[in-house]
Design an enzyme around this catalytic site. Structure first.
Site, mmCIF file in Angstrom:
data_model
loop_
_atom_site.group_PDB
_atom_site.id
_atom_site.type_symbol
_atom_site.label_atom_id
_atom_site.label_comp_id
_atom_site.label_asym_id
_atom_site.label_seq_id
_atom_site.Cartn_x
_atom_site.Cartn_y
_atom_site.Cartn_z
ATOM 1 N N SER A 23 0.792 -1.076 0.040
ATOM 2 C CA SER A 23 0.089 -0.063 -0.225
ATOM 3 C C SER A 23 0.873 1.432 -0.054
ATOM 4 O O SER A 23 1.600 1.401 0.889
ATOM 5 C CB SER A 23 -0.999 -0.060 1.226
ATOM 6 O OG SER A 23 -1.828 1.124 1.231
ATOM 7 N N ALA A 266 6.759 -0.210 11.304
ATOM 8 C CA ALA A 266 5.848 0.386 10.820
ATOM 9 C C ALA A 266 6.547 1.419 9.573
ATOM 10 O O ALA A 266 7.596 1.585 9.937
ATOM 11 C CB ALA A 266 4.667 1.115 11.362
ATOM 12 N N LYS A 267 5.617 2.168 8.693
ATOM 13 C CA LYS A 267 6.134 3.073 7.952
ATOM 14 C C LYS A 267 6.614 4.302 8.579
ATOM 15 O O LYS A 267 7.246 5.030 7.746
ATOM 16 C CB LYS A 267 4.932 3.162 6.670
ATOM 17 C CG LYS A 267 4.794 2.064 5.814
ATOM 18 C CD LYS A 267 3.511 2.277 4.773
ATOM 19 C CE LYS A 267 3.754 0.995 4.018
ATOM 20 N NZ LYS A 267 2.311 1.093 3.184
ATOM 21 N N ARG A 268 6.310 4.307 9.764
ATOM 22 C CA ARG A 268 6.964 5.514 10.407
ATOM 23 C C ARG A 268 8.331 5.395 10.823
ATOM 24 O O ARG A 268 9.087 6.407 11.182
ATOM 25 C CB ARG A 268 6.146 5.853 11.579
ATOM 26 C CG ARG A 268 6.085 4.641 12.838
ATOM 27 C CD ARG A 268 5.445 5.350 13.695
ATOM 28 N NE ARG A 268 5.402 4.266 15.056
ATOM 29 C CZ ARG A 268 4.367 3.280 14.908
ATOM 30 N NH1 ARG A 268 3.367 3.239 14.015
ATOM 31 N NH2 ARG A 268 4.661 2.224 15.902
#
Length: 297
Positions: A23, A266-268
């Protein structure tokens, strides 16, 4: 050529079909890389096809620059696919944002079968209900505020001024069991480990659970390789497959990659993104050497 799900068999393909389904809401990290590498290895070992699907349904978070970075990172890491947004294929389009008619047709099928109902509860509403417990994946179990009675006759959702979402009515107390390729036998209880879940959002966008099932069915995916955090989602999706009259694929979940503090990536986690690691001079071979040889990886 556009897919049609209605009346089709999700397992009609005679060969292995796997998929990569990122995503574009941020940069890919080490966890994505490891899962996708295993998905590719399993597809190659089976002599099958690997499909790239761009899961770009979130209108607020999906950005063109993340799509470009996603394709660049996947290629740099050594991943290859036979069908996808950049290559086309018999199941185009491979961007979820262009497949809305398929999702809407599935929603209408669920509505006609009485499997879903409108709900005007917000996340805040659910959190304020003392009796709403957490499920197996830390999601709050929906307390049933908008759920109609068994007949559903004359039911209307609460009047809040908000547009409704559509929730799937789970069969309370039913045990969903399946054998996962990575974690072995799994057992979840509907209504306890997870509750009525959203299949269509109030902003008129299909939710992950429905879009994933529709696309895996339409694209003939025979095995889904993904992270262990989605094991409970598999139970939800099994119910959707059954309600829609489709046979589910096989599932193979993999352990999650964690940071130094033991938290899942996570994407962070920008420092552990493939973009950042490449900028530091790391090679794909060095990255893979760090986790492929570890037990359970």
């Amino acid at each position: 050529m556009r897919d049609t799900v209605e009346g089709s068999s999700p397992r009609a393909a005679s060969t292995y079909r796997g998929r990569l389904a990122p995503s574009p809401t941020g940069y890919l990290h080490l966890g994505h890389a490891r899962t996708f590498w295993l998905a590719q290895a399993r597809a190659r070992a089976a002599g099958g096809v690997l499909v790239l699907r761009n899961e770009d349904l979130d209108p607020d978070r999906c950005r063109p620059e993340f799509v470009a970075a996603m394709l660049e990172d996947l290629r740099w890491f050594g991943l290859d696919w036979q069908e996808g947004p950049d290559r086309g294929g018999p199941h185009a389009p491979y961007e979820q944002s262009r497949r809305t008619p398929l999702y809407r047709a599935a929603l209408e099928r669920l509505q006609a079968g009485g499997h879903v109902y409108p709900c005007t509860c917000s996340r805040r509403d659910i959190r304020t209900v003392v009796s709403a417990p957490q499920g197996a994946d830390d999601e709050l179990v929906y307390p049933g505020t908008c759920r109609p009675g068994s007949s559903g006759a004359g039911f209307e959702p609460r009047t809040t001024g908000r547009p409704p979402c559509w929730r799937f009515r789970v069969p309370d107390g039913e045990v969903i069991e399946f054998v996962d390729g990575g974690f072995g036998p799994q057992r979840f209880v509907a209504g306890h480990d997870f509750g009525d879940f959203v299949v269509w959002r109030p902003d008129d966008v299909p939710a992950y659970q429905l879009a994933c099932v529709v696309d895996d069915a339409a694209m003939g995916i025979t095995e889904v390789v993904r992270g262990a955090d989605l094991l409970v989602s598999t139970a939800r999706q099994w119910l959707l497959y059954r309600a829609l009259g489709w046979k589910p694929p096989a599932f193979y979940h993999v352990p999650l990659v964690t940071d130094a503090a033991g938290r899942r990536l996570a994407k962070r986690h920008d420092a552990l993104s493939l973009q950042a690691l490449r900028a530091q001079g790391m090679t794909p071979e060095q990255i893979r050497a760090g986790w492929l040889e570890q037990p359970g990886r």
